[in-house]
Design a protein around this motif. Structure first.
Motif, PDB file in Angstrom:
ATOM      1  N   ALA A   1       8.461  -1.670  -4.927  1.00 24.41           N
ATOM      2  CA  ALA A   1       7.040  -2.000  -5.046  1.00 24.41           C
ATOM      3  C   ALA A   1       6.958  -3.305  -5.832  1.00 24.41           C
ATOM      4  O   ALA A   1       7.957  -3.777  -6.371  1.00 24.41           O
ATOM      5  CB  ALA A   1       6.285  -0.882  -5.755  1.00 24.41           C
ATOM      6  N   SER A   2       5.774  -3.855  -5.945  1.00 25.68           N
ATOM      7  CA  SER A   2       5.642  -5.162  -6.591  1.00 25.68           C
ATOM      8  C   SER A   2       6.030  -5.153  -8.063  1.00 25.68           C
ATOM      9  O   SER A   2       6.377  -6.187  -8.614  1.00 25.68           O
ATOM     10  CB  SER A   2       4.211  -5.678  -6.433  1.00 25.68           C
TER      11      SER A   2
ATOM     12  N   ARG B   1       3.468   9.976   3.796  1.00 27.02           N
ATOM     13  CA  ARG B   1       3.861   8.625   4.165  1.00 27.02           C
ATOM     14  C   ARG B   1       4.718   8.645   5.413  1.00 27.02           C
ATOM     15  O   ARG B   1       5.428   9.596   5.689  1.00 27.02           O
ATOM     16  CB  ARG B   1       4.712   7.982   3.053  1.00 27.02           C
ATOM     17  N   THR B   2       4.692   7.542   6.093  1.00 28.45           N
ATOM     18  CA  THR B   2       5.582   7.327   7.218  1.00 28.45           C
ATOM     19  C   THR B   2       6.733   6.464   6.728  1.00 28.45           C
ATOM     20  O   THR B   2       6.516   5.447   6.066  1.00 28.45           O
ATOM     21  CB  THR B   2       4.843   6.611   8.363  1.00 28.45           C
ATOM     22  N   TYR B   3       7.963   6.873   7.025  1.00 33.03           N
ATOM     23  CA  TYR B   3       9.148   6.132   6.622  1.00 33.03           C
ATOM     24  C   TYR B   3       9.838   5.565   7.854  1.00 33.03           C
ATOM     25  O   TYR B   3       9.912   6.223   8.890  1.00 33.03           O
ATOM     26  CB  TYR B   3      10.137   7.042   5.879  1.00 33.03           C
TER      27      TYR B   3
ATOM     28  N   ALA C   1      10.487   0.594   5.477  1.00 34.85           N
ATOM     29  CA  ALA C   1       9.062   0.783   5.194  1.00 34.85           C
ATOM     30  C   ALA C   1       8.868   2.179   4.644  1.00 34.85           C
ATOM     31  O   ALA C   1       9.495   3.140   5.100  1.00 34.85           O
ATOM     32  CB  ALA C   1       8.220   0.589   6.444  1.00 34.85           C
ATOM     33  N   SER C   2       8.035   2.260   3.635  1.00 32.76           N
ATOM     34  CA  SER C   2       7.651   3.533   3.037  1.00 32.76           C
ATOM     35  C   SER C   2       6.146   3.470   2.861  1.00 32.76           C
ATOM     36  O   SER C   2       5.647   2.922   1.873  1.00 32.76           O
ATOM     37  CB  SER C   2       8.356   3.716   1.690  1.00 32.76           C
ATOM     38  N   GLY C   3       5.423   3.976   3.844  1.00 29.92           N
ATOM     39  CA  GLY C   3       3.980   3.785   3.842  1.00 29.92           C
ATOM     40  C   GLY C   3       3.696   2.301   3.961  1.00 29.92           C
ATOM     41  O   GLY C   3       4.217   1.629   4.842  1.00 29.92           O
ATOM     42  N   SER C   4       2.935   1.759   3.027  1.00 33.46           N
ATOM     43  CA  SER C   4       2.624   0.324   3.047  1.00 33.46           C
ATOM     44  C   SER C   4       3.635  -0.502   2.257  1.00 33.46           C
ATOM     45  O   SER C   4       3.540  -1.720   2.217  1.00 33.46           O
ATOM     46  CB  SER C   4       1.220   0.089   2.481  1.00 33.46           C
ATOM     47  N   LEU C   5       4.614   0.147   1.626  1.00 30.48           N
ATOM     48  CA  LEU C   5       5.624  -0.559   0.839  1.00 30.48           C
ATOM     49  C   LEU C   5       6.782  -1.004   1.718  1.00 30.48           C
ATOM     50  O   LEU C   5       7.155  -0.324   2.666  1.00 30.48           O
ATOM     51  CB  LEU C   5       6.164   0.342  -0.273  1.00 30.48           C
ATOM     52  N   SER C   6       7.360  -2.154   1.362  1.00 29.78           N
ATOM     53  CA  SER C   6       8.526  -2.668   2.072  1.00 29.78           C
ATOM     54  C   SER C   6       9.670  -2.833   1.089  1.00 29.78           C
ATOM     55  O   SER C   6       9.764  -3.850   0.404  1.00 29.78           O
ATOM     56  CB  SER C   6       8.207  -4.013   2.727  1.00 29.78           C
TER      57      SER C   6
END
Length: 117
Positions: free
Chosen positions: A35-36, A5-7, A17-22
């Motif tokens: 996460a949701s 992941r990209t942070y 941001a953690s990958g696609s998570l905010s």
């Protein structure tokens, strides 16, 4: 499992941001959601008290972690400020008075005990 992941972090060293998570934070800077379906709550003293749907954390009057409850319950035992043991239990059906679980018809079954000193 390895995650690639990209942070991204802000000036407060919080991940934005953690990958696609905010991740989201409360006004005191505590992680509120990652996460949701993952939400965190904190006490007035800023101590983590729950991860919704996962675990509930309890502290003793000296603000030491006392118990983590989820699918199993783990209790921490101290000698002064030193953590000396962890004991894991799970609630099972059977039992008349509820025992330590406090719930009639349920009793606690020891899973493990670990001495740390």
């Amino acid at each position: 499992m390895i995650f690639n992941r990209t942070y991204t972090a802000n000036g407060l060293n919080q991940y934005t941001a953690s990958g696609s998570l905010s991740p989201a934070y409360d006004g005191r800077g505590n992680l509120q959601s990652a996460a949701s379906s993952t939400y965190y709550t904190y006490s007035a003293e800023n101590m983590l008290t729950s991860s919704w749907g996962q675990a509930s954390l309890s502290y003793d009057p000296l603000h030491r972690l006392f118990q983590v409850s989820g699918a199993t319950t783990t209790r921490m035992l101290y000698d002064g400020a030193t953590l000396i043991a962890e004991e894991a239990y799970r609630c099972v059906q059977g039992g008349v008075g509820g025992g330590q679980s406090g719930v009639p018809g349920l009793r606690e079954e020891a899973l493990s005990a670990r001495r740390l000193v």
